[in-house]
Design a protein around this motif. Structure first.
Motif, mmCIF file in Angstrom:
data_model
loop_
_atom_site.group_PDB
_atom_site.id
_atom_site.type_symbol
_atom_site.label_atom_id
_atom_site.label_comp_id
_atom_site.label_asym_id
_atom_site.label_seq_id
_atom_site.Cartn_x
_atom_site.Cartn_y
_atom_site.Cartn_z
ATOM 1 N N ASN A 162 0.813 -1.218 0.000
ATOM 2 C CA ASN A 162 0.000 0.000 0.000
ATOM 3 C C ASN A 162 0.852 1.276 0.000
ATOM 4 O OD1 ASN A 162 -2.289 -1.603 0.095
ATOM 5 N ND2 ASN A 162 -2.334 -1.581 2.322
ATOM 6 N N ASN A 163 1.888 1.279 -0.800
ATOM 7 C CA ASN A 163 2.787 2.430 -0.825
ATOM 8 C C ASN A 163 3.179 2.813 -2.251
ATOM 9 O OD1 ASN A 163 4.178 4.400 0.519
ATOM 10 N ND2 ASN A 163 5.992 3.157 0.855
ATOM 11 N N ALA A 164 2.399 2.420 -3.227
ATOM 12 C CA ALA A 164 2.766 2.615 -4.633
ATOM 13 C C ALA A 164 2.912 4.079 -5.005
ATOM 14 C CB ALA A 164 1.737 1.944 -5.541
ATOM 15 N N LEU A 165 2.064 4.932 -4.477
ATOM 16 C CA LEU A 165 2.134 6.351 -4.817
ATOM 17 C C LEU A 165 3.470 6.941 -4.389
ATOM 18 C CD1 LEU A 165 0.805 8.907 -5.897
ATOM 19 C CD2 LEU A 165 -0.197 9.243 -3.634
ATOM 20 N N PHE A 192 -3.926 13.817 -6.927
ATOM 21 C CA PHE A 192 -4.916 12.987 -7.607
ATOM 22 C C PHE A 192 -4.646 11.503 -7.393
ATOM 23 C CE2 PHE A 192 -5.276 17.053 -9.730
ATOM 24 C CZ PHE A 192 -6.645 17.217 -9.769
ATOM 25 N N GLY A 193 -3.380 11.138 -7.193
ATOM 26 C CA GLY A 193 -3.038 9.750 -6.907
ATOM 27 C C GLY A 193 -3.604 9.288 -5.579
ATOM 28 N N MET A 194 -3.679 10.197 -4.598
ATOM 29 C CA MET A 194 -4.292 9.845 -3.306
ATOM 30 C C MET A 194 -5.760 9.472 -3.491
ATOM 31 S SD MET A 194 -2.065 9.903 -0.880
ATOM 32 C CE MET A 194 -2.827 10.220 0.693
ATOM 33 N N LEU A 195 -6.442 10.201 -4.348
ATOM 34 C CA LEU A 195 -7.854 9.887 -4.605
ATOM 35 C C LEU A 195 -7.999 8.530 -5.288
ATOM 36 C CD1 LEU A 195 -9.036 13.367 -5.893
ATOM 37 C CD2 LEU A 195 -9.554 12.341 -3.677
ATOM 38 N N ILE A 196 -7.200 8.281 -6.300
ATOM 39 C CA ILE A 196 -7.258 7.005 -7.012
ATOM 40 C C ILE A 196 -6.893 5.865 -6.078
ATOM 41 C CG2 ILE A 196 -6.194 5.638 -8.867
ATOM 42 C CD1 ILE A 196 -8.171 7.706 -9.888
ATOM 43 N N LEU A 198 -9.499 3.018 -5.640
ATOM 44 C CA LEU A 198 -9.207 1.879 -6.514
ATOM 45 C C LEU A 198 -8.029 1.026 -6.060
ATOM 46 C CD1 LEU A 198 -9.682 3.588 -10.009
ATOM 47 C CD2 LEU A 198 -11.350 2.274 -8.675
ATOM 48 N N GLY A 199 -7.185 1.554 -5.198
ATOM 49 C CA GLY A 199 -6.054 0.784 -4.695
ATOM 50 C C GLY A 199 -4.751 1.071 -5.431
ATOM 51 N N ASP A 200 -3.686 0.540 -4.838
ATOM 52 C CA ASP A 200 -2.339 0.782 -5.354
ATOM 53 C C ASP A 200 -2.088 0.146 -6.714
ATOM 54 O OD1 ASP A 200 -1.241 2.417 -3.446
ATOM 55 O OD2 ASP A 200 -0.587 0.765 -2.164
ATOM 56 N N LYS A 201 -2.561 -1.069 -6.886
ATOM 57 C CA LYS A 201 -2.292 -1.777 -8.138
ATOM 58 C C LYS A 201 -2.896 -1.031 -9.333
ATOM 59 C CE LYS A 201 -2.592 -6.266 -10.306
ATOM 60 N NZ LYS A 201 -2.994 -7.653 -10.199
ATOM 61 N N ARG A 202 -4.108 -0.558 -9.178
ATOM 62 C CA ARG A 202 -4.741 0.170 -10.275
ATOM 63 C C ARG A 202 -4.081 1.533 -10.488
ATOM 64 N NH1 ARG A 202 -10.375 -1.984 -8.941
ATOM 65 N NH2 ARG A 202 -10.496 -3.764 -10.351
ATOM 66 N N LEU A 203 -3.575 2.133 -9.428
ATOM 67 C CA LEU A 203 -2.860 3.396 -9.567
ATOM 68 C C LEU A 203 -1.611 3.204 -10.428
ATOM 69 C CD1 LEU A 203 -2.321 6.398 -8.769
ATOM 70 C CD2 LEU A 203 -1.031 5.490 -6.836
ATOM 71 N N VAL A 204 -0.831 2.188 -10.140
ATOM 72 C CA VAL A 204 0.377 1.920 -10.918
ATOM 73 C C VAL A 204 0.007 1.567 -12.357
ATOM 74 C CG1 VAL A 204 2.371 0.384 -11.171
ATOM 75 C CG2 VAL A 204 1.737 1.243 -8.913
ATOM 76 N N ASN A 205 -1.020 0.739 -12.527
ATOM 77 C CA ASN A 205 -1.467 0.402 -13.883
ATOM 78 C C ASN A 205 -1.868 1.654 -14.654
ATOM 79 O OD1 ASN A 205 -1.054 -2.319 -13.488
ATOM 80 N ND2 ASN A 205 -3.177 -2.750 -12.960
ATOM 81 N N LEU A 206 -2.606 2.522 -14.000
ATOM 82 C CA LEU A 206 -3.048 3.763 -14.640
ATOM 83 C C LEU A 206 -1.862 4.654 -14.975
ATOM 84 C CD1 LEU A 206 -5.587 5.275 -15.500
ATOM 85 C CD2 LEU A 206 -5.712 6.221 -13.203
ATOM 86 N N ALA A 260 -8.842 10.212 -14.585
ATOM 87 C CA ALA A 260 -9.481 9.084 -13.892
ATOM 88 C C ALA A 260 -10.095 9.529 -12.578
ATOM 89 C CB ALA A 260 -8.470 7.959 -13.659
ATOM 90 N N ALA A 261 -9.383 10.355 -11.820
ATOM 91 C CA ALA A 261 -9.923 10.849 -10.550
ATOM 92 C C ALA A 261 -11.131 11.720 -10.764
ATOM 93 C CB ALA A 261 -8.834 11.611 -9.783
ATOM 94 N N ALA A 262 -11.064 12.593 -11.761
ATOM 95 C CA ALA A 262 -12.206 13.475 -12.047
ATOM 96 C C ALA A 262 -13.407 12.651 -12.519
ATOM 97 C CB ALA A 262 -11.820 14.491 -13.116
#
Length: 160
Positions: free
Chosen positions: A16-19, A95-99, A103-111, A155-157
Motif C-alpha cells: 500500500n505504498n505505490a504512490l 490525484f493519486g491519493m484519490l485514485i 481503486l487501490g495501489d495496483k490500479r494506480l500503478v497500472n493507470l 481518472a480521478a475526475a
C-alpha cells in the motif's frame, strides 16, 4: 547514513505504498540526471550528456524509436527542469491519493504506466501523421510524467 537506506528499503517493502514509490523513483531519476548533467557540463562534456539523454527521452522519429524502443517506458520517469517535476509530482500526489483511496495501489500503478504508454503512443502518432509536426520530427523528443499524471487526473475526475 544507513538509516536513510533502511528507510528507503522499508518504504519499498511495505504494501500500500505505490504512490510514494512512484514519486520516489521520479525524484531519484531527476536527482541523478541533475548531478550527472552538472558534472558533465562543468567538465566540458555537456554535448555528451545531451546525447545520453536521447537514450531516455522518447524520440518522435520512428527510425530512431525502432532502435530505442525502451524509451516508451523511460521517458515518463525523466525530467530535467525543477518546475516540470514539481508540478507533475504535486498533481500525481493529490490525484493519486484519490485514485489510491478508491481503486487501490495496483490500479494506480497500472493507470500511471498505461497513461504514460498512451501519451507516448499519441505523441508518436501525432508527430508522424500531422504534416506541420512531421517537419520537426527529426529533432523532437518527449520526456516527463505529464501523460501519466493527466491519465490519473482524468481518472480521478471521472471517478469522483
Amino acid at each position: 547514513m544507513t538509516s536513510i537506506f533502511h528507510d528507503i528499503k522499508s518504504a519499498f517493502s511495505r504494501g500500500n505504498n505505490a504512490l510514494h514509490q512512484l514519486i520516489f523513483i521520479n525524484v531519484v531519476v531527476f536527482a541523478v540526471l541533475i548531478v550527472v548533467r552538472t558534472i558533465m557540463t562543468l567538465s566540458g562534456s555537456g554535448a555528451i550528456f545531451g546525447y545520453l539523454m536521447t537514450f531516455l527521452q522518447l524520440p518522435s522519429n520512428l527510425g530512431l524509436f525502432a532502435f530505442r524502443p525502451w524509451t516508451l517506458l523511460t521517458y515518463f520517469f525523466t525530467h530535467l527542469e525543477f518546475f516540470h517535476i514539481l508540478f507533475n509530482l504535486l498533481n500525481l500526489y493529490w490525484f493519486g491519493m484519490l485514485i489510491r483511496e478508491y481503486l487501490g495501489d495496483k490500479r494506480l500503478v497500472n493507470l500511471y504506466v498505461l497513461g504514460g504508454l498512451a501519451g507516448g503512443l499519441f505523441y508518436l502518432l501525432t508527430y508522424n501523421t500531422i504534416p506541420y509536426l512531421e517537419l520537426r520530427a527529426d529533432r523532437s523528443f518527449m520526456m516527463g510524467a505529464s501523460g501519466s499524471v493527466i491519465a490519473i487526473m482524468v481518472a480521478a475526475a471521472t471517478l469522483l
